[in-house]
Design a protein around this motif. Sequence first.
Motif, PDB file in Angstrom:
ATOM      1  N   UNK A 153       0.842  -1.196   0.000  1.00 41.24           N
ATOM      2  CA  UNK A 153       0.000   0.000   0.000  1.00 41.24           C
ATOM      3  C   UNK A 153       0.878   1.248   0.000  1.00 41.24           C
ATOM      4  N   UNK A 154       0.462   2.226  -0.792  1.00 42.13           N
ATOM      5  CA  UNK A 154       1.103   3.543  -0.805  1.00 42.13           C
ATOM      6  C   UNK A 154       0.027   4.569  -0.502  1.00 42.13           C
ATOM      7  N   UNK A 155       0.372   5.542   0.343  1.00 47.94           N
ATOM      8  CA  UNK A 155      -0.581   6.580   0.710  1.00 47.94           C
ATOM      9  C   UNK A 155       0.212   7.826   1.095  1.00 47.94           C
ATOM     10  N   UNK A 156      -0.494   8.932   1.219  1.00 45.59           N
ATOM     11  CA  UNK A 156       0.209  10.190   1.453  1.00 45.59           C
ATOM     12  C   UNK A 156      -0.466  11.007   2.531  1.00 45.59           C
ATOM     13  N   UNK A 157       0.327  11.753   3.265  1.00 40.69           N
ATOM     14  CA  UNK A 157      -0.130  12.884   4.061  1.00 40.69           C
ATOM     15  C   UNK A 157       0.780  14.024   3.613  1.00 40.69           C
ATOM     16  N   UNK A 158       1.739  14.459   4.393  1.00 42.79           N
ATOM     17  CA  UNK A 158       2.729  15.400   3.888  1.00 42.79           C
ATOM     18  C   UNK A 158       3.841  14.660   3.148  1.00 42.79           C
ATOM     19  N   UNK A 159       4.017  13.406   3.451  1.00 47.31           N
ATOM     20  CA  UNK A 159       5.020  12.549   2.828  1.00 47.31           C
ATOM     21  C   UNK A 159       4.349  11.356   2.158  1.00 47.31           C
ATOM     22  N   UNK A 160       5.089  10.678   1.302  1.00 44.57           N
ATOM     23  CA  UNK A 160       4.635   9.429   0.703  1.00 44.57           C
ATOM     24  C   UNK A 160       5.009   8.297   1.649  1.00 44.57           C
ATOM     25  N   UNK A 161       4.037   7.481   1.975  1.00 47.32           N
ATOM     26  CA  UNK A 161       4.221   6.394   2.939  1.00 47.32           C
ATOM     27  C   UNK A 161       3.975   5.066   2.238  1.00 47.32           C
ATOM     28  N   UNK A 162       4.809   4.102   2.547  1.00 50.78           N
ATOM     29  CA  UNK A 162       4.627   2.731   2.047  1.00 50.78           C
ATOM     30  C   UNK A 162       4.272   1.875   3.256  1.00 50.78           C
ATOM     31  N   UNK A 163       3.251   1.024   3.078  1.00 45.24           N
ATOM     32  CA  UNK A 163       2.860   0.113   4.149  1.00 45.24           C
ATOM     33  C   UNK A 163       2.822  -1.303   3.610  1.00 45.24           C
ATOM     34  N   UNK A 164       3.589  -2.172   4.219  1.00 53.07           N
ATOM     35  CA  UNK A 164       3.606  -3.585   3.855  1.00 53.07           C
ATOM     36  C   UNK A 164       2.631  -4.308   4.782  1.00 53.07           C
ATOM     37  N   UNK A 165       1.449  -4.706   4.263  1.00 54.59           N
ATOM     38  CA  UNK A 165       0.448  -5.333   5.141  1.00 54.59           C
ATOM     39  C   UNK A 165       0.835  -6.738   5.594  1.00 54.59           C
ATOM     40  N   UNK A 166       1.814  -7.341   4.945  1.00 54.21           N
ATOM     41  CA  UNK A 166       2.241  -8.686   5.347  1.00 54.21           C
ATOM     42  C   UNK A 166       3.151  -8.615   6.574  1.00 54.21           C
ATOM     43  N   UNK A 167       4.041  -7.614   6.591  1.00 55.55           N
ATOM     44  CA  UNK A 167       4.954  -7.414   7.723  1.00 55.55           C
ATOM     45  C   UNK A 167       4.427  -6.367   8.696  1.00 55.55           C
ATOM     46  N   UNK A 168       3.352  -5.676   8.280  1.00 57.74           N
ATOM     47  CA  UNK A 168       2.761  -4.571   9.048  1.00 57.74           C
ATOM     48  C   UNK A 168       3.831  -3.521   9.369  1.00 57.74           C
ATOM     49  N   UNK A 169       4.529  -3.136   8.296  1.00 57.58           N
ATOM     50  CA  UNK A 169       5.647  -2.216   8.432  1.00 57.58           C
ATOM     51  C   UNK A 169       5.409  -0.951   7.629  1.00 57.58           C
ATOM     52  N   UNK A 170       5.488   0.212   8.303  1.00 54.39           N
ATOM     53  CA  UNK A 170       5.371   1.533   7.680  1.00 54.39           C
ATOM     54  C   UNK A 170       6.759   2.035   7.302  1.00 54.39           C
ATOM     55  N   UNK A 171       6.874   2.595   6.091  1.00 55.76           N
ATOM     56  CA  UNK A 171       8.130   3.189   5.655  1.00 55.76           C
ATOM     57  C   UNK A 171       7.836   4.562   5.082  1.00 55.76           C
ATOM     58  N   UNK A 172       8.510   5.574   5.607  1.00 55.61           N
ATOM     59  CA  UNK A 172       8.362   6.935   5.081  1.00 55.61           C
ATOM     60  C   UNK A 172       9.296   7.069   3.891  1.00 55.61           C
ATOM     61  N   UNK A 173       8.728   7.344   2.710  1.00 56.44           N
ATOM     62  CA  UNK A 173       9.514   7.478   1.488  1.00 56.44           C
ATOM     63  C   UNK A 173       9.899   8.922   1.200  1.00 56.44           C
TER      64      UNK A 173
END
Length: 139
Positions: free
Chosen positions: A117-137
């Motif tokens: 999953x990719x989504x945005x607020x002020x930054x682009x965020x990647x979320x891996x639903x399998x590992x439940x891990x958020x990454x700020x891109x």
Amino acid sequence: MIIHNGLAVKKKWIILFSLFFIGSAGKVFAQVVYVNTVSGIFQLTGGIGSTDRVLISNGCGIDNTLLSIAVYKDTIYYNTWGGDLKRFKTGSPGTCETLISGGPFYNSMTVDKNGIIYMANEDLIRFDPYKKQLTNLGV
């Protein structure tokens, strides 16, 4: 004559394979459209130019704070104004899962071919639903 008959058989197999592939292509490349409103998540069913729709039973219950949705295979992901990221499988009651609770709210959600999953607020965020891990891109 044997070569001619062999070619005829090969042509029949090629035609049969081609018809099968063309006949299956509509199923492989079919597109389903979902939209979210304050009334819920709907599947558009009427084709081009139509507003015919069916309310999708939200496995997480009624939620009128939907912000953005993304669909991966039979799973609908959605986030809320309260900062929740949830998912449920269409047609499968009781499959609701909260992936993020009370975090910042994100918008413009999409999902890639691997279910990331990719989504945005002020930054682009990647979320891996399998590992439940958020990454700020980043921005």
